[in-house]
Design a protein around this motif. Structure first.
Motif, short mmCIF file in Angstrom:
data_model
loop_
_atom_site.label_atom_id
_atom_site.label_comp_id
_atom_site.label_asym_id
_atom_site.label_seq_id
_atom_site.Cartn_x
_atom_site.Cartn_y
_atom_site.Cartn_z
N MET A 34 0.67 -1.15 0.03
CA MET A 34 0.03 -0.11 0.02
C MET A 34 0.96 1.28 0.02
O MET A 34 1.87 1.36 0.45
N ASN A 35 0.51 2.30 -0.73
CA ASN A 35 1.12 3.44 -0.60
C ASN A 35 1.32 4.06 0.77
O ASN A 35 0.36 4.21 1.43
N ILE A 36 2.41 4.82 0.93
CA ILE A 36 2.68 5.31 2.30
C ILE A 36 1.72 6.55 2.43
O ILE A 36 1.66 6.66 3.75
N ILE A 37 1.39 7.16 1.31
CA ILE A 37 0.45 8.48 1.68
C ILE A 37 -0.73 7.97 1.73
O ILE A 37 -1.37 8.60 2.86
N VAL A 38 -1.35 6.78 1.26
CA VAL A 38 -2.57 6.22 1.73
C VAL A 38 -2.54 5.93 3.18
O VAL A 38 -3.62 6.05 4.07
N ALA A 57 -2.85 9.55 -4.47
CA ALA A 57 -2.65 9.74 -3.23
C ALA A 57 -2.37 10.85 -2.69
O ALA A 57 -2.63 11.74 -1.75
N HIS A 58 -1.21 11.58 -3.17
CA HIS A 58 -0.69 12.64 -2.96
C HIS A 58 -1.79 13.84 -3.25
O HIS A 58 -1.70 14.78 -2.36
N ALA A 106 9.99 10.87 -4.90
CA ALA A 106 8.70 10.27 -5.50
C ALA A 106 7.81 10.84 -6.76
O ALA A 106 8.10 11.91 -6.48
N ASP A 121 7.93 12.85 0.85
CA ASP A 121 7.97 11.65 -0.21
C ASP A 121 8.23 12.47 -1.58
O ASP A 121 8.84 11.53 -2.27
N THR A 142 1.26 10.79 -7.09
CA THR A 142 0.35 9.62 -7.55
C THR A 142 -1.04 10.27 -6.95
O THR A 142 -1.17 11.42 -6.54
#
Length: 193
Positions: free
Chosen positions: A1-5, A67-68, A62, A56, A65
């Motif tokens: 899973m994405n770190i931002i999510v 999520a950002h 990065a 990030d 995405t």
């Protein structure tokens, strides 16, 4: 899973945990000072999410995405609507746990309803401005349009939602009278003309 999510989910869970702890300290334990300290920690969650997004994209290199962008809009939402949410939950908690008056419900019709919808849209406008500024600053910090293209798309999305909200609620209710027909019908009992 994405770190931002993960960061967004953690901030949302953290918001409710800190809010519940703060209100529990206030109404159940009668520790008003502790309650104030806990409730003042709520904005720290927003700062942590902003720091995570910036780290990030700027330091970690990065590519932005979905999520950002969602994180930037989430920040705008929590700043614009967070205080109102806290006040509503506080009123509910005071009513249920401390014998306070029932929470005031938003008006459903008439000019009060129109004013309420304009205020809510004003909050959405603030959310859009904050999200756009956060995205703009991050795009400038990264300095690579190829890596931040997804973020630029979020500016359009948040303003589209703001525009639809404007037309669909405050503007529409202003021209239709805010549901005054419903208000008048509610006051008319059976057998009245």
């Amino acid at each position: 899973m994405n770190i931002i999510v993960i960061g967004i989910v953690a901030c949302e869970i953290g918001f409710w945990v800190v809010l519940a702890a703060g209100l529990g300290a206030r109404y159940l334990l009668r520790l008003r000072r502790l309650s104030s300290v806990l409730l003042l920690c709520v904005p720290l969650l927003d700062l942590l999410l902003l720091a995570l997004i910036t780290w990030d994209l700027v330091l970690n290199g990065a590519t932005a995405t979905f999520a950002h962008g969602l994180g930037a809009v989430y920040l705008g939402f929590t700043v614009a609507f967070g205080h109102q949410i806290i006040n509503r939950v506080d009123a509910w908690f005071a009513h249920r746990c401390a014998g306070g008056p029932p929470p005031v419900k938003p008006p459903k019709a008439g000019s009060a309803h129109v004013r309420y919808e304009w205020q809510q849209w004003g909050r959405m406008l603030l959310c859009a401005i904050i999200a756009s500024v956060v995205i703009g600053v991050i795009v400038l910090l990264v300095g690579d349009s190829a890596r931040t293209a997804e973020l630029a798309g979020w500016i359009g999305r948040v303003w589209l939602v703001t525009g639809v909200w404007f037309v669909g609620w405050p503007l529409w209710l202003t021209f239709t009278g805010g549901g005054q027909a419903a208000e008048g019908a509610a006051g008319a009992g059976p057998g009245t003309r």
